[in-house]
Design an enzyme around this catalytic site. Sequence first.
Site, PDB file in Angstrom:
ATOM      1  N   TYR A  54       0.812  -1.190   0.008  1.00 56.15           N
ATOM      2  CA  TYR A  54       0.043   0.071  -0.035  1.00 56.15           C
ATOM      3  C   TYR A  54       0.745   1.090   0.012  1.00 56.15           C
ATOM      4  CZ  TYR A  54      -4.754  -0.779   0.467  1.00 56.15           C
ATOM      5  OH  TYR A  54      -6.311  -1.372  -0.040  1.00 56.15           O
ATOM      6  N   GLU A  56      -0.431   4.942  -0.441  1.00 58.53           N
ATOM      7  CA  GLU A  56      -1.174   6.191  -0.856  1.00 58.53           C
ATOM      8  C   GLU A  56      -0.159   7.426  -0.671  1.00 58.53           C
ATOM      9  OE1 GLU A  56      -2.792   3.645   1.096  1.00 58.53           O
ATOM     10  OE2 GLU A  56      -5.143   4.083   1.106  1.00 58.53           O
ATOM     11  N   ASP A 200      -7.410  12.798 -25.158  1.00 61.44           N
ATOM     12  CA  ASP A 200      -7.307  11.457 -24.616  1.00 61.44           C
ATOM     13  C   ASP A 200      -6.518  10.492 -25.990  1.00 61.44           C
ATOM     14  OD1 ASP A 200      -7.828   8.604 -24.331  1.00 61.44           O
ATOM     15  OD2 ASP A 200      -9.834   9.174 -23.514  1.00 61.44           O
ATOM     16  N   THR A 226      -4.352   5.346 -21.664  1.00 63.02           N
ATOM     17  CA  THR A 226      -4.218   4.129 -21.108  1.00 63.02           C
ATOM     18  C   THR A 226      -2.785   3.631 -21.223  1.00 63.02           C
ATOM     19  OG1 THR A 226      -5.332   3.058 -22.864  1.00 63.02           O
ATOM     20  CG2 THR A 226      -6.482   3.103 -20.944  1.00 63.02           C
ATOM     21  N   LYS A 229      -2.751  -0.310 -24.426  1.00 68.48           N
ATOM     22  CA  LYS A 229      -3.141  -0.476 -25.928  1.00 68.48           C
ATOM     23  C   LYS A 229      -1.742  -0.596 -26.631  1.00 68.48           C
ATOM     24  CE  LYS A 229      -7.761   1.422 -25.387  1.00 68.48           C
ATOM     25  NZ  LYS A 229      -7.626   2.185 -24.359  1.00 68.48           N
ATOM     26  N   ARG A 235      -2.482  -3.058 -17.957  1.00 76.47           N
ATOM     27  CA  ARG A 235      -3.944  -2.316 -17.563  1.00 76.47           C
ATOM     28  C   ARG A 235      -3.766  -1.304 -16.882  1.00 76.47           C
ATOM     29  NH1 ARG A 235      -6.944  -5.291 -20.969  1.00 76.47           N
ATOM     30  NH2 ARG A 235      -8.529  -3.507 -20.976  1.00 76.47           N
TER      31      ARG A 235
HETATM   32  N1  DSN Z   1     -12.619  -0.160 -24.387  1.00 69.51           N
HETATM   33  C1  DSN Z   1     -11.590   0.701 -25.406  1.00 69.51           C
HETATM   34  C2  DSN Z   1     -11.685   0.384 -26.728  1.00 69.51           C
HETATM   35  O1  DSN Z   1     -11.821  -0.892 -27.070  1.00 69.51           O
HETATM   36  O2  DSN Z   1     -11.383   1.338 -27.572  1.00 69.51           O
HETATM   37  C3  DSN Z   1     -11.888   2.355 -25.057  1.00 69.51           C
HETATM   38  O3  DSN Z   1     -11.736   2.444 -23.497  1.00 69.51           O
END
Ligand code: DSN
Length: 414
Positions: A54, A56, A200, A226, A229, A235
Amino acid sequence: MQNLDLIRPVDPEVYAAAVDETTRQQTGIEMIPSENYVSQAVLAAIGSVLTNKYSEGYPGRRYYGGNENVDIIERLAIERAKTLFKADHANVQPYSGSPANQAVYYALAAPGDTVMGLALPDGGHLTHGWKVNFSAHYYNSVQYPIDPDTGLIDYDVVWKMARENKPKLIWAGATAYPRVFDFDKFAEIAQDVGAYFAADIAHIAGLVVTGLHPDPVPVADAVSMTSHKMLRGPRGAMILCKQEHAKAIDRAVFPGLQGGPHDHVTAGIAVCLREASLPEYKTYCRQVIVNAQALAEAFAGRGFTVVSGGTDNHLVLVDLSNKDVPGKVAQKALDRAHITLNANMVPGDKRSAFDPSGIRMGSPAATTRGFEEAEMRQVANWISDVVEHVDDDKVIERVRGEVTEMCGRFPLWY
Ligand code: DSN
């Protein structure tokens, strides 16, 4: 190798499902544009004992003892993010993309403020103000469209809507937009109407960091992404921002919205950013674009309607209306052929979100696997064959056999 064998004696049911999922990934072609395969090093980081801690707070300012090692890791992740993206400030603690975007709202807008984003059916994200999301419940959401004739953002329309609605925050970014974002134009529009500008870049972070897509960092107040990707990390998510917003963003993430950060994920982010700084990563991202373009051209050659006529990035959106096959029907038939993609709405879609007209595909995962243009053209032909024969078991069986054979030639490291 994965350590799944350690699960077996403790929990045979989870073990069996994890083994089946490993086989599914090995023997099928992953075309969902937001998915990818992590490296051995990233998987080791997220499967490590860092999950036990932990912490924080932020490095050097924690609420619990014993954070000397976690501090090293989080500082590495922050410094790598700042260096790679040339950002004033980075927060690497958001649990994923939606919480990261929530933190941007929390930092830059107040409930009831007007916000603008690309509509979900036109390729935007839930958190950019779609009606079922917190971003439309707590803010006055105005959604800009894609021009259904061109498949492109019409910046004059965005500008007009911004002048009419005077938003506090404007989002640029998408989950299904195959073309380049003019981030400078968004910044100009935001400045003109006195709005903050947030980008984004979850889908295109890899292209931005390798200079293969225009960079929003110099012109945006905040940039969210994120890490799982095209970046090929765990993740998780990150927020970059101008120095003037650093305190507000950090406070929004913790203690505003989250408790303890996921330190094993922070380690995975640090490792994936190190990998993204290597020359091989730029070579990979270049191939991602070339592969997506080969895919789009092959679909056009088979008489499919490619939204916007092609792609500049990793993503290809195909409207199946002229084939008289709904996207979901295509998705299910392709699942049986071991090609995974998702049904998706297309600009101006006459069908519903649950039963849309299109399919969305991307090249990041297949490119990690080693596919090049020839393989991508083959994938487009297989998808076309299945879509044109959704009820023909023989065609689906034939494609599944050929897909399995090709996957055998391009094995994943696990
Ligand atoms: N779930 C993602 C996507 O597939 O583009 C977006 O957050």
